[in-house]
Scaffold this active site. Structure first.
Site, PDB file in Angstrom:
ATOM      1  CB  SER A  10     -10.658 -58.906  43.441  1.00  0.00           C
ATOM      2  OG  SER A  10     -12.055 -58.974  43.233  1.00  0.00           O
ATOM      3  CG  HIS A  33     -10.635 -57.334  47.560  1.00  0.00           C
ATOM      4  ND1 HIS A  33     -10.489 -56.334  48.507  1.00  0.00           N
ATOM      5  CD2 HIS A  33     -11.466 -56.839  46.623  1.00  0.00           C
ATOM      6  CE1 HIS A  33     -11.213 -55.285  48.154  1.00  0.00           C
ATOM      7  NE2 HIS A  33     -11.823 -55.560  47.005  1.00  0.00           N
ATOM      8  CG  ASP A  35     -14.619 -56.728  44.954  1.00  0.00           C
ATOM      9  OD1 ASP A  35     -14.374 -55.717  45.640  1.00  0.00           O
ATOM     10  OD2 ASP A  35     -13.789 -57.234  44.171  1.00  0.00           O
ATOM     11  CG  MET A  37     -20.272 -55.093  43.876  1.00  0.00           C
ATOM     12  SD  MET A  37     -19.883 -54.861  42.138  1.00  0.00           S
ATOM     13  CE  MET A  37     -18.105 -55.129  42.151  1.00  0.00           C
ATOM     14  CG  HIS A  66     -14.505 -53.191  48.431  1.00  0.00           C
ATOM     15  ND1 HIS A  66     -14.039 -53.011  47.144  1.00  0.00           N
ATOM     16  CD2 HIS A  66     -15.073 -52.012  48.793  1.00  0.00           C
ATOM     17  CE1 HIS A  66     -14.338 -51.778  46.750  1.00  0.00           C
ATOM     18  NE2 HIS A  66     -14.967 -51.156  47.721  1.00  0.00           N
ATOM     19  CG  MET A  68     -18.097 -51.525  46.302  1.00  0.00           C
ATOM     20  SD  MET A  68     -17.348 -52.337  44.864  1.00  0.00           S
ATOM     21  CE  MET A  68     -16.985 -53.923  45.593  1.00  0.00           C
ATOM     22  CG  MET A 137     -12.919 -47.430  45.456  1.00  0.00           C
ATOM     23  SD  MET A 137     -12.537 -49.196  45.421  1.00  0.00           S
ATOM     24  CE  MET A 137     -12.916 -49.638  43.720  1.00  0.00           C
ATOM     25  N   GLY A 142     -17.701 -51.215  40.869  1.00  0.00           N
ATOM     26  CA  GLY A 142     -18.812 -51.897  40.200  1.00  0.00           C
ATOM     27  C   GLY A 142     -18.373 -53.060  39.342  1.00  0.00           C
ATOM     28  N   GLY A 144     -14.853 -55.377  37.548  1.00  0.00           N
ATOM     29  CA  GLY A 144     -13.436 -55.647  37.378  1.00  0.00           C
ATOM     30  C   GLY A 144     -13.005 -55.293  35.957  1.00  0.00           C
ATOM     31  CG  ASP A 175     -10.409 -52.605  44.670  1.00  0.00           C
ATOM     32  OD1 ASP A 175     -10.145 -53.217  43.617  1.00  0.00           O
ATOM     33  OD2 ASP A 175     -11.420 -52.822  45.361  1.00  0.00           O
ATOM     34  N   GLY A 197      -7.745 -58.099  40.562  1.00  0.00           N
ATOM     35  CA  GLY A 197      -8.699 -59.097  40.093  1.00  0.00           C
ATOM     36  C   GLY A 197      -8.264 -59.683  38.779  1.00  0.00           C
ATOM     37  CB  SER A 198      -8.662 -58.493  35.294  1.00  0.00           C
ATOM     38  OG  SER A 198      -8.274 -57.176  35.562  1.00  0.00           O
TER      39      SER A 198
HETATM   40  C1  DX5 Z   1     -14.304 -53.016  41.580  1.00  0.00           C
HETATM   41  C2  DX5 Z   1     -13.863 -53.960  42.676  1.00  0.00           C
HETATM   42  C3  DX5 Z   1     -12.495 -54.473  42.495  1.00  0.00           C
HETATM   43  C4  DX5 Z   1     -12.294 -55.302  41.262  1.00  0.00           C
HETATM   44  C5  DX5 Z   1     -10.911 -55.069  40.799  1.00  0.00           C
HETATM   45  O1  DX5 Z   1     -15.478 -52.418  41.949  1.00  0.00           O
HETATM   46  O2  DX5 Z   1     -13.898 -53.309  43.935  1.00  0.00           O
HETATM   47  O3  DX5 Z   1     -12.028 -55.165  43.655  1.00  0.00           O
HETATM   48  O4  DX5 Z   1     -12.466 -56.674  41.452  1.00  0.00           O
HETATM   49  O5  DX5 Z   1     -10.730 -55.687  39.569  1.00  0.00           O
HETATM   50  P1  DX5 Z   1      -9.485 -55.325  38.636  1.00  0.00           P
HETATM   51  O6  DX5 Z   1      -8.241 -55.655  39.405  1.00  0.00           O
HETATM   52  O7  DX5 Z   1      -9.693 -56.199  37.448  1.00  0.00           O
HETATM   53  O8  DX5 Z   1      -9.577 -53.857  38.319  1.00  0.00           O
HETATM   54 ZN    ZN Z   2     -12.890 -54.308  45.670  1.00  0.00          ZN
END
Ligand code: DX5
Ligand code: ZN
Length: 220
Positions: A10, A33, A35, A37, A66, A68, A137, A142, A144, A175, A197-198
């Protein structure tokens, strides 16, 4: 009947001012990926279709968008136009998930359905054949960097059983909080596609982090 694992880093955890370089740091990624929002469906605001389009121009990797956002039916075609490989929207944000999925597929784009931690699989299992991707999820959408919610794996098992029963090619993605420590449990439960992501961009070597995730996701 799982596919080879797909790792979809992500870019939410990447440096938004240097997205081109950040994507070039992860040659081992299968998908990117993205994200999206809107500050309404989730309490955070990120990027939209113009940025997805700019990303598509600098990479050949499939963009796994993705959304949101509220009212996804109004916006999905913008992401198809931007060059998305798949567009995943939230079940909670629409009354017509199948209608949106059919529109995406008609345009040759993968259709993905995702559910938040508080949403049950019941009611959505029966529409799995309409989708190329189901995304579970494992954090509240919202942000990471949150902790993985292991209770979500029961939903993974339910979707895996249905996908296999119908012999579908639908991918089962997870995710939120995916790391070398958590990815194995998701794989055992039946996931085949992983967002991180992280765990990728927080690592000293993001590309090596992807390979470690892939190794841990490969169920013996
Ligand atoms: C959260 C996002 C994720 C996020 C995941 O709302 O949809 O894709 O980037 O981040 P990590 O892997 O750090 O949980
Ligand atoms: Zn995501």
């Amino acid at each position: 009947m799982s596919h080879a694992p797909i790792i979809a880093p992500s870019i939410l955890s990447a440096d938004f001012a240097r997205l081109d370089e950040e994507i070039k740091r992860i040659p081992s990624a299968d998908w990117i990926h993205v994200d999206v929002m809107d500050g309404h469906f989730v309490p955070n605001l990120t990027i939209g279709a113009p940025v997805a389009k700019a990303i598509a121009k600098v990479t050949d990797k499939p963009l796994d968008c993705h959304l949101m956002i509220e009212d996804p039916g109004r916006w999905v075609s913008d992401y198809v136009d931007a060059g998305a490989h798949s567009v995943t929207f939230h079940a909670e944000a629409t009354n017509d998930p199948v209608g949106i999925a059919r529109r995406l597929r008609e345009r040759g784009c993968g259709a993905g359905l995702t559910i938040k931690p508080g949403t049950l699989a019941d009611g959505y299992l029966e529409m799995v054949s309409e989708f190329d991707l189901i995304l579970i999820m494992s954090v509240e959408p919202g942000f990471g960097g949150q902790s993985f919610m292991p209770d979500m794996l029961d939903k993974v098992r339910a979707f895996r059983a249905e996908i296999d029963r119908l012999r579908l090619e639908t991918r089962l993605e997870i995710d939120g909080g995916i790391s070398p420590e958590t990815i194995g449990s998701a794989a055992e439960a039946g996931c085949d596609t992983y967002v991180a992501g992280s765990a990728v961009y927080g690592a000293a070597d993001p590309d090596a982090a992807i390979e470690l995730l892939r190794e841990r996701a490969t169920v013996a």
